[in-house]
Design an enzyme around this catalytic site. Structure first.
Site, PDB file in Angstrom:
ATOM      1  N   TRP A 103      -7.508  -6.691  15.947  1.00  0.00           N
ATOM      2  CA  TRP A 103      -8.537  -5.791  15.434  1.00  0.00           C
ATOM      3  C   TRP A 103      -9.566  -6.525  14.593  1.00  0.00           C
ATOM      4  CZ3 TRP A 103      -9.364  -1.905  18.221  1.00  0.00           C
ATOM      5  CH2 TRP A 103      -8.310  -1.286  18.883  1.00  0.00           C
ATOM      6  N   ASP A 173     -10.840  -2.694   6.901  1.00  0.00           N
ATOM      7  CA  ASP A 173     -10.413  -1.795   7.968  1.00  0.00           C
ATOM      8  C   ASP A 173      -8.999  -1.331   7.601  1.00  0.00           C
ATOM      9  OD1 ASP A 173      -9.451  -0.547  10.210  1.00  0.00           O
ATOM     10  OD2 ASP A 173      -9.976  -2.164  11.615  1.00  0.00           O
ATOM     11  N   LYS A 197      -4.179   7.799  13.012  1.00  0.00           N
ATOM     12  CA  LYS A 197      -2.851   7.303  12.627  1.00  0.00           C
ATOM     13  C   LYS A 197      -2.333   8.096  11.422  1.00  0.00           C
ATOM     14  CE  LYS A 197      -4.940   3.340  14.479  1.00  0.00           C
ATOM     15  NZ  LYS A 197      -4.257   3.141  15.715  1.00  0.00           N
TER      16      LYS A 197
HETATM   17  C1  PLP Z   1      -6.657  -1.630  12.651  1.00  0.00           C
HETATM   18  C2  PLP Z   1      -7.492  -0.926  13.678  1.00  0.00           C
HETATM   19  N1  PLP Z   1      -8.824  -1.042  13.656  1.00  0.00           N
HETATM   20  C3  PLP Z   1      -9.600  -0.436  14.556  1.00  0.00           C
HETATM   21  C4  PLP Z   1      -9.080   0.339  15.565  1.00  0.00           C
HETATM   22  C5  PLP Z   1      -9.979   1.001  16.561  1.00  0.00           C
HETATM   23  O1  PLP Z   1     -10.007   2.347  16.307  1.00  0.00           O
HETATM   24  P1  PLP Z   1     -10.749   3.383  17.278  1.00  0.00           P
HETATM   25  O2  PLP Z   1      -9.950   3.472  18.509  1.00  0.00           O
HETATM   26  O3  PLP Z   1     -10.775   4.634  16.453  1.00  0.00           O
HETATM   27  O4  PLP Z   1     -12.120   2.851  17.526  1.00  0.00           O
HETATM   28  C6  PLP Z   1      -7.687   0.507  15.636  1.00  0.00           C
HETATM   29  C7  PLP Z   1      -7.099   1.329  16.712  1.00  0.00           C
HETATM   30  O5  PLP Z   1      -5.931   1.374  16.945  1.00  0.00           O
HETATM   31  C8  PLP Z   1      -6.880  -0.151  14.678  1.00  0.00           C
HETATM   32  O6  PLP Z   1      -5.548  -0.030  14.719  1.00  0.00           O
END
Ligand code: PLP
Length: 361
Positions: A103, A173, A197
């Site tokens: 991520w 994040d 989540k």
């Molecule tokens: C730590 C983290 N950042 C970003 C995201 C991306 O999120 P989204 O699918 O809402 O764009 C996720 C998705 O699982 C994640 O776990």
């Protein structure tokens, strides 16, 4: 009551049963108004009250200081990967990023489209099994901000500390660990989290922005991605994700009833302790992450023989232990144990793991 399985999905993840029941009870006729929240104008007094209560409850849960705006945005956490540089990185500026997994890497790749990115530290040297200590970081002198992911949902790698970056805005994040344990919001310039989540349904992303960071967006920044415009319009510049916002509000109410974030932290600690203990006590299961970086929320683990993976998953499914398959990029298993997944779910998983090992180990 219909049957509820133990859901270990990484996201969209389990929601509290009590929240879903309340949403169900209010579905057709919200508080005697004769309509569903989904069918309300976002400008109506009723909906504005729902939205404001959700924000206030989140503020209470995280003790968010008054000089922060709370934004309920769309596009998920992934859209923030672009939104952050568009709002905070001047064209000739540099942003520091810490790379600890998939991520944070995605955030880096996206930010590179908008300007100069310095990867100040990477967990690559540790095969993504440990987080480089801050003494190993090469921060820039005048970074516009420092970005990191507090919990890597796929790798199962989590910071148990908050970086010290002086006056540079710290951007995090927190998609997969917000509200799971206590955190000092005042250490951050910006906290963002995809909802699916620990907050509510997908699509929604919550951003908690320190006010002095508003109004710095580049002129090319799309109106819809401009934090200041979102803040000035109470996150209603356009039609927001009204139902997701409402449902998130129900989750916040539920969290308060449970005793708030401090109570969730204790519960989450008990859950992760039980699961890691079971993994460590056996030669059949393993988790490679350094002890101080093991995620409380996402626990990846492997079986000694991956040929048994299929049988493990089939047996789990048959017992109502769902979504334990690891992310396709890493394989193995992963148990996501967010706030709504109770200790009873982890106990059921650990019991099944012991049973499976006895049969196949
Ligand atoms: C730590 C983290 N950042 C970003 C995201 C991306 O999120 P989204 O699918 O809402 O764009 C996720 C998705 O699982 C994640 O776990």
């Amino acid at each position: 009551m219909s049957k509820r399985a133990h859901n270990f999905c990484a996201g969209p993840a389990a929601l509290p049963t009590a929240v879903l029941q309340r949403a169900q009870a209010e579905m057709l006729d919200w508080q005697g108004k004769g309509l569903s929240v989904m069918e309300m104008s976002h400008r109506s007094d009723e909906y504005v009250a729902i939205a404001e209560k959700a924000e206030q409850d989140l503020r209470d849960l995280l003790s968010i200081p008054n000089d922060y705006k709370v934004l309920f945005l769309q596009g998920g956490a992934s859209q923030q990967f672009a939104e952050i540089p568009l709002n905070l990185l001047p064209e000739d500026g540099t942003a520091d990023y810490i790379e600890t997994g998939i991520w944070s890497k995605k955030a880096i790749e996206e930010a590179r489209r908008y300007g100069n990115v310095n990867v100040a530290a990477s967990a690559k040297g540790y095969d993504y099994f440990a987080i480089p200590g801050q003494n190993e970081w090469q921060l820039s002198k005048d970074a516009a901000y420092v970005h990191y992911a507090s919990n890597e949902t796929i790798g199962g790698l989590q910071f148990d500390w908050i970086p010290e970056v002086g006056d540079t805005p710290l951007v995090v994040d927190m998609s997969s660990d917000i509200l799971s344990r206590e955190v000092d919001v005042s250490k951050f310039g910006l906290i963002y989290a995809g909802a699916q989540k620990n907050i509510g349904p997908s699509g929604l992303v919550v951003a908690i922005v320190r006010e002095d960071l508003l109004g710095r967006a580049r002129s090319v920044c799309p109106t819809m991605l401009n934090y200041k415009i979102a803040a000035d319009n109470g996150s209603m510049y356009n039609t927001p994700a009204t139902y997701s916002w409402y449902l998130s509000g129900l989750v916040f109410e539920w969290l308060k009833e449970q005793g708030g974030v401090a109570a969730m932290e204790q519960r989450n600690k008990a859950k992760k302790d039980l699961l890691y203990k079971a993994i460590d006590a056996s030669d059949f299961y393993s988790n490679p992450i350094a002890a101080n970086a093991r995620s409380w929320m996402n626990v990846p683990f492997r079986l000694a023989d991956e040929k048994l993976d299929k049988a493990f998953l089939a047996g789990a499914d048959a017992r109502g232990l769902l979504n334990l398959k690891g992310h396709r990029s890493v394989g193995g298993m992963r148990a996501s144990i967010y706030n709504a997944t109770g200790l009873d779910a982890v106990e059921a998983l650990v019991a099944y793991m012991a049973e499976f090992e006895k049969e196949h180990g």
